[in-house]
Design an enzyme around this catalytic site. Structure first.
Site, mmCIF file in Angstrom:
data_model
loop_
_atom_site.group_PDB
_atom_site.id
_atom_site.type_symbol
_atom_site.label_atom_id
_atom_site.label_comp_id
_atom_site.label_asym_id
_atom_site.label_seq_id
_atom_site.Cartn_x
_atom_site.Cartn_y
_atom_site.Cartn_z
ATOM 1 N N ARG A 53 -8.085 10.161 -8.457
ATOM 2 C CA ARG A 53 -8.456 10.314 -7.058
ATOM 3 C C ARG A 53 -7.246 10.717 -6.215
ATOM 4 N NH1 ARG A 53 -6.994 7.448 -1.942
ATOM 5 N NH2 ARG A 53 -8.799 7.651 -0.560
ATOM 6 N N THR A 76 1.831 7.055 0.291
ATOM 7 C CA THR A 76 0.872 5.979 0.034
ATOM 8 C C THR A 76 0.624 5.858 -1.461
ATOM 9 O OG1 THR A 76 -1.393 5.209 0.493
ATOM 10 C CG2 THR A 76 -1.074 7.585 0.273
ATOM 11 N N THR A 99 -3.951 7.270 9.164
ATOM 12 C CA THR A 99 -4.170 6.269 8.140
ATOM 13 C C THR A 99 -5.631 5.849 8.199
ATOM 14 O OG1 THR A 99 -3.437 4.096 7.291
ATOM 15 C CG2 THR A 99 -3.543 4.353 9.670
ATOM 16 N N GLY A 100 -6.126 5.299 7.098
ATOM 17 C CA GLY A 100 -7.512 4.838 7.103
ATOM 18 C C GLY A 100 -8.259 5.241 5.854
ATOM 19 N N THR A 107 -1.192 3.247 5.053
ATOM 20 C CA THR A 107 -0.420 4.435 4.722
ATOM 21 C C THR A 107 0.680 4.567 5.751
ATOM 22 O OG1 THR A 107 -2.337 5.600 3.786
ATOM 23 C CG2 THR A 107 -0.508 6.959 4.548
ATOM 24 N N SER A 127 0.806 -1.217 0.000
ATOM 25 C CA SER A 127 0.000 0.000 0.000
ATOM 26 C C SER A 127 0.840 1.269 0.000
ATOM 27 C CB SER A 127 -0.942 0.002 1.203
ATOM 28 O OG SER A 127 -0.209 -0.066 2.407
#
Length: 357
Positions: free
Chosen positions: A247, A237, A270-271, A219, A82
């Protein structure tokens, strides 16, 4: 030290022999001393913690250098698939990168978003910080800037990412991030056309919600505290897998993916970036520190603000004050963060149970 284009790390990228200690969140709060590095996630991300920390032991390494070295380590190692090249392909099967780096003394940040064909995202972000008066460059223009500054364009697709995308398309492009389009995105790969919406309707809010949860991603967001007390932060990330091309997530957004003010402290997040960037949780957490909250309380408050609007949000926040005291909070999953400081001989990983929505 300038941004580290083409640098050779003194420290190996794969820390296969580095041991870590796992603790529960209740053990947090006490500073290990300076210098210190703290970042989102344990596991493969601890290689970045170690690389940045060991770099800080060298007198010529700045806090910005340490953040760049740490995030670059994760980019090179493709942490958890990621971060860096060859991960999270978009609908067109291309990997693009987001990164941001911030100086805690001047409050200046540099960032790149939807960066194409350049592996060294955090280093390009630092070039934006150091060689422009801008904050954020995006897309092909960010790539042009990188090449003009000596970075090398190359294909970020790998055999694994190409195969993953091919499998996704063969499965009808499921899951995906499309809503309110025709044909039905739950059954089709498009091309899509928008359907009309009535924003004054009582059902309008429900129409904006996602249809499900496409595959998650992680991330690296890192804060470095130099022995002098100078602080820096950064994020890198490759974003959400299967994203709509173009995006931009929360990673390169100052105050969302990370934030630092050397007067009080720093934060990394992160998330679910599409939700988190609506709340600038790292800015909020640092402002909470300024109001006198502990790092743990500052993190919990930032997460709860998101949960009040989005009870199912996946989030993770790590907060550290300018003396190295730290805490973390998350929702929707068990979040972990890693830190190493003072005279610690190994990295500690802290496990943070989710706050209920």
């Amino acid at each position: 030290m300038a941004y580290l284009r083409g640098f050779t790390l003194t420290y190996p990228l794969l820390w296969l022999t580095t041991s870590t200690i796992t603790r529960c969140a209740a053990d947090t709060g006490n500073s290990p001393g300076l210098p210190m590095v703290i970042n989102t996630w344990g596991g493969p991300f601890t290689a970045a913690t170690d690389a940045a920390y060991l770099a800080l032991l060298e007198s010529e390494t700045s806090a910005l250098d340490a953040v760049e070295i740490g995030c670059s380590t994760c980019e090179a190692n493709q942490c958890d698939g990621s971060v860096g090249y060859g991960g999270s392909p978009d609908e067109n099967c291309e990997t693009t990168l987001d990164a941001m780096i911030m100086d805690g003394t001047t409050m200046k940040s540099g960032a790149v978003a939807a960066l194409r064909r350049i592996k060294d995202a955090i280093s390009v972000a630092r070039a934006v910080l150091e060689h422009t008066t801008h904050t954020l460059l995006a897309g092909d223009f960010a790539t042009d800037f990188a090449i003009a500054n000596g970075f090398v364009a190359q294909n970020l697709t790998t055999e694994a990412s190409a195969a993953s995308c091919a499998q996704w398309k063969a499965g009808g492009c499921q899951p995906n991030y499309r809503i309110n389009v025709t044909p039905d995105p739950a059954q089709s790969c498009g091309p899509y056309a928008p359907t009309s919406l009535n924003s004054s309707s009582s059902s309008a809010a429900a129409a904006y919600q996602s249809r499900g949860s496409p595959e998650g991603h992680d991330t690296i967001s890192m804060i470095a505290l130099h022995s002098s007390g100078v602080m820096a932060a950064g994020t890198s990330t490759n974003g959400a897998g299967r994203k709509v091309p173009g995006r931009v997530g929360d990673g390169p957004i100052t105050g969302s993916g990370s934030y630092v003010d050397g007067d009080v402290g720093g934060c990394g997040a992160t998330g679910d970036g599409d939700i988190m960037m609506r709340f600038l949780p790292c800015y909020q957490a640092v402002e909470n520190l300024r109001l006198g909250m502990s790092p743990q309380s500052a993190a919990e408050d930032a997460v709860r603000r998101m949960l009040r609007k989005y009870p199912d949000v996946q989030s993770g926040i790590v907060v550290v004050d300018n003396e190295g005291a730290h805490g973390g909070a998350g929702s929707g999953w068990t979040f972990t963060y890693a830190y190493r400081g003072g005279g610690m001989g190994e990295t500690v990983v802290v496990s943070v149970p989710p706050i209920a929505g």
